[in-house]
Design an enzyme around this catalytic site. Structure first.
Site, PDB file in Angstrom:
ATOM      1  N   ASP A 175       7.288  16.542  38.644  1.00  0.00           N
ATOM      2  CA  ASP A 175       8.334  16.451  37.620  1.00  0.00           C
ATOM      3  C   ASP A 175       8.459  17.734  36.809  1.00  0.00           C
ATOM      4  O   ASP A 175       9.563  18.145  36.459  1.00  0.00           O
ATOM      5  CB  ASP A 175       8.025  15.297  36.648  1.00  0.00           C
ATOM      6  CG  ASP A 175       8.261  13.927  37.259  1.00  0.00           C
ATOM      7  OD1 ASP A 175       9.257  13.759  37.994  1.00  0.00           O
ATOM      8  OD2 ASP A 175       7.454  13.018  36.993  1.00  0.00           O
ATOM      9  N   HIS A 196      -8.946  27.323  -0.711  1.00  0.00           N
ATOM     10  CA  HIS A 196      -9.514  27.378  -2.062  1.00  0.00           C
ATOM     11  C   HIS A 196     -10.222  26.103  -2.460  1.00  0.00           C
ATOM     12  O   HIS A 196     -10.549  25.916  -3.617  1.00  0.00           O
ATOM     13  CB  HIS A 196      -8.431  27.702  -3.099  1.00  0.00           C
ATOM     14  CG  HIS A 196      -7.507  28.806  -2.702  1.00  0.00           C
ATOM     15  ND1 HIS A 196      -6.340  28.581  -2.000  1.00  0.00           N
ATOM     16  CD2 HIS A 196      -7.586  30.151  -2.878  1.00  0.00           C
ATOM     17  CE1 HIS A 196      -5.726  29.727  -1.780  1.00  0.00           C
ATOM     18  NE2 HIS A 196      -6.457  30.706  -2.286  1.00  0.00           N
ATOM     19  N   HIS A 209      15.274   9.767  40.996  1.00  0.00           N
ATOM     20  CA  HIS A 209      14.486  10.919  41.427  1.00  0.00           C
ATOM     21  C   HIS A 209      13.200  10.516  42.160  1.00  0.00           C
ATOM     22  O   HIS A 209      12.624  11.328  42.867  1.00  0.00           O
ATOM     23  CB  HIS A 209      14.130  11.814  40.232  1.00  0.00           C
ATOM     24  CG  HIS A 209      12.882  11.401  39.486  1.00  0.00           C
ATOM     25  ND1 HIS A 209      12.809  10.272  38.704  1.00  0.00           N
ATOM     26  CD2 HIS A 209      11.643  11.963  39.415  1.00  0.00           C
ATOM     27  CE1 HIS A 209      11.587  10.165  38.178  1.00  0.00           C
ATOM     28  NE2 HIS A 209      10.850  11.176  38.594  1.00  0.00           N
ATOM     29  N   HIS A 254       9.214  12.771  44.181  1.00  0.00           N
ATOM     30  CA  HIS A 254       7.845  12.326  44.428  1.00  0.00           C
ATOM     31  C   HIS A 254       7.618  11.885  45.869  1.00  0.00           C
ATOM     32  O   HIS A 254       6.642  11.178  46.158  1.00  0.00           O
ATOM     33  CB  HIS A 254       7.472  11.183  43.474  1.00  0.00           C
ATOM     34  CG  HIS A 254       7.603  11.527  42.026  1.00  0.00           C
ATOM     35  ND1 HIS A 254       6.924  12.584  41.447  1.00  0.00           N
ATOM     36  CD2 HIS A 254       8.331  10.963  41.027  1.00  0.00           C
ATOM     37  CE1 HIS A 254       7.239  12.641  40.148  1.00  0.00           C
ATOM     38  NE2 HIS A 254       8.096  11.680  39.886  1.00  0.00           N
ATOM     39  N   ASP A 265      15.259   7.285  35.032  1.00  0.00           N
ATOM     40  CA  ASP A 265      15.534   7.989  36.278  1.00  0.00           C
ATOM     41  C   ASP A 265      14.787   7.372  37.461  1.00  0.00           C
ATOM     42  O   ASP A 265      13.754   7.850  37.888  1.00  0.00           O
ATOM     43  CB  ASP A 265      15.207   9.480  36.144  1.00  0.00           C
ATOM     44  CG  ASP A 265      15.964  10.298  37.196  1.00  0.00           C
ATOM     45  OD1 ASP A 265      16.077   9.808  38.343  1.00  0.00           O
ATOM     46  OD2 ASP A 265      16.454  11.381  36.863  1.00  0.00           O
TER      47      ASP A 265
HETATM   48  O1  UNU Z   1       8.375   9.394  38.005  1.00  0.00           O
HETATM   49  C1  UNU Z   1       8.658   8.318  37.562  1.00  0.00           C
HETATM   50  N1  UNU Z   1       9.344   8.252  36.434  1.00  0.00           N
HETATM   51  C2  UNU Z   1       8.238   7.050  38.261  1.00  0.00           C
HETATM   52  C3  UNU Z   1       7.227   7.106  39.207  1.00  0.00           C
HETATM   53  C4  UNU Z   1       8.891   5.879  37.982  1.00  0.00           C
HETATM   54  C5  UNU Z   1       8.527   4.724  38.660  1.00  0.00           C
HETATM   55  C6  UNU Z   1       7.497   4.759  39.618  1.00  0.00           C
HETATM   56  C7  UNU Z   1       6.844   5.964  39.884  1.00  0.00           C
HETATM   57 FE1  FES Z   2      -5.352  26.914  -1.706  1.00  0.00          FE
HETATM   58 FE2  FES Z   2      -5.326  24.868  -0.002  1.00  0.00          FE
HETATM   59  S1  FES Z   2      -6.681  25.174  -1.672  1.00  0.00           S
HETATM   60  S2  FES Z   2      -4.097  26.697   0.078  1.00  0.00           S
HETATM   61 FE    FE Z   3       8.917  11.544  38.047  1.00  0.00          FE
END
Ligand code: UNU
Ligand code: FES
Ligand code: FE
Length: 446
Positions: A360, A103, A207, A212, A204
């Site tokens: 991941d 509006h 992992h 990886h 982590d």
């Molecule tokens: O995947 C990760 N979080 C990561 C990758 C961390 C450090 C080096 C590379």
């Molecule tokens: Fe009416 Fe925004 S002007 S909903």
């Molecule tokens: Fe990772």
């Protein structure tokens, strides 16, 4: 469900699988964490001029963040106070005002309601425009990074970051002009609970060599040594892990800041050129961090890899889905070629379709959706790696774990998650300031 939740057991370092699945837990997180914590909105490099704005989210609330004519930043809820329509549909831009397309109500750069069509004739001058401003959000900045918070009782942003600033300063100030973000962000949907990527990024290191393995083998360089099932994988000389008062934490791999980049130019050269200044300003212990590769997170839902330089906000979308926003983090005083080389490598590795991002993503949805099973989700998860091999450190603030490979920062993240879920207000969180780290019981590890 509140007050001393049993979902997280800080003594036995375990978490209920319901934290990844249950709708009531999610609703409580929105109420007790996302509505009370400081949340990452962006960096001033994304809206450098007065009038510039970006639209973003705080959890599932849509937000307009706008650069004011006095140089400050304001944020407000992106929903019209008339009938609730979304005020601004652009991702970013420059605007003197925001006109609701339903509006035609007009909001100023600061969210105030400045004009209403046919106001005197249709409303007979009975409309209180002051009261009908868009709902505003507390905004504070740190080293150019802009945060928002809904809770007037929350500590200042500086206190919320707390001793984590010791670490952030090392990279957000660094040996040059500090870091900024390159936008616009890549956006993707991931079918996982928001905490799975946060816990992964906060701590982590385990992992990396498994999840990886193939990608790191291809990339080569210092990280290739981490890949795969190797009995001789480096461990206690690899790096460290950290957790601080409000759940922020990171892990560092020594001397690996530019591990995914070519030697001799770009990011590698930038680090070599600036590390002397970091040593002069901050000392050798922080120069060590400056040239390390970090995986880190700012509680609750902002993560980054320093070195790889991906920067992520995991916006929750219910218990089982997130919208991932990915920026690139670059030194603001680097030359354009260096910035674009950093952006290219960040995108190849942790962009929406990045090689490591895809590794991941599969784990993150699997660790969430396996809990569809009613028997499965009755169980607990384990984060005991390195319990006792961590403690207060003579130089580094917070709690420091023995190696890059450990779960110290996981424990720190869920420790604060539980504290926020249990606390009725910020005053009762502040009451724990002096003994927050007592769950890390080995006081003499370092
Ligand atoms: O995947 C990760 N979080 C990561 C990758 C961390 C450090 C080096 C590379
Ligand atoms: Fe009416 Fe925004 S002007 S909903
Ligand atoms: Fe990772």
């Amino acid at each position: 469900m509140s007050g001393d939740t049993t979902l997280v057991d800080t003594v036995n370092a375990s978490q209920s699988r319901q934290v990844f699945w249950d709708r009531d837990v999610y609703d409580l997180e929105i109420e007790r964490i996302f509505s009370r914590a400081w949340l990452m909105l962006g960096h001033k490099s994304l809206l450098p001029k007065p009038g510039d704005f970006i639209t973003t989210y705080m959890a599932e609330d849509k937000i307009i963040l706008s650069h004011q004519s006095d140089g400050t930043f304001r944020a407000f809820i992106n929903s019209c106070t008339h009938r609730g329509n979304q005020i601004c549909h652009a991702d970013s831009g420059n605007a003197k005002a925001f006109v609701c397309n339903y509006h035609g109500w007009v909001y100023g750069q600061d969210g105030s309601l400045v004009d209403v069509p046919l106001e005197s004739r249709c409303y007979h001058n009975k409309l209180d425009k002051q009261e009908l401003a868009a709902k505003s959000v507390r905004v504070e900045t740190y080293k150019g990074f802009i945060f928002g918070c809904h809770d007037p009782e929350a500590p200042s942003l500086e206190d919320y970051l707390g001793e984590f600033r010791f670490y952030l300063d090392t990279i957000w100030e660094g040996g040059g002009a500090g870091l900024e973000l390159l936008g616009p962000p890549m956006k993707s949907l991931l079918h996982c609970n928001w905490k799975v990527p946060v816990e992964n990024f906060v701590g982590d290191g385990y992992h990396v060599g498994w999840t990886h393995a193939a990608a790191l083998g291809q990339i080569g360089g210092p990280l290739a040594g981490l890949a795969g099932n190797r009995a001789d994988i480096p461990f206690d000389d690899l790096g460290l892990q950290f957790t601080t008062r409000h759940g922020h934490g990171f892990g560092v791999i020594d001397n690996a800041a530019a591990a995914i980049h070519r030697k001799g130019d770009g990011w590698n050269k930038y680090l070599e050129d600036t590390r002397g200044e970091v040593r002069r300003k901050f000392g050798a212990d922080r120069e060590r961090l400056y040239v390390g590769h970090w995986n880190g997170a700012i509680f609750p839902n902002c993560s980054f890899l320093y070195g790889t330089n991906t920067f992520k906000i995991w916006h929750p979308r219910g218990p089982h889905e997130i919208e991932v926003w990915t920026y690139t983090m670059v030194p603001s005083d680097a030359d354009p070629a260096t910035k674009s080389a950093i952006q290219r490598e960040a995108t190849r590795t942790f962009g929406t379709a990045g090689t490591l991002e895809s590794d991941d993503g599969e784990n993150m949805s699997s660790a969430t959706y396996v809990n569809r099973g009613v028997i499965t989700r009755d169980g607990m998860m384990n984060s005991t790696m390195g319990v006792g091999y961590e403690g207060p450190h003579p130089v580094y603030p917070g709690i420091v774990g023995i190696s890059f490979i450990g779960e110290t920062s996981y424990r720190g993240f869920y420790r604060f998650w539980k504290e926020m879920i249990d606390a009725p207000d910020w005053a009762s969180v502040k009451a724990n300031d002096d003994n927050w780290d007592s769950v890390f019981t080995n006081r003499n590890f370092w």
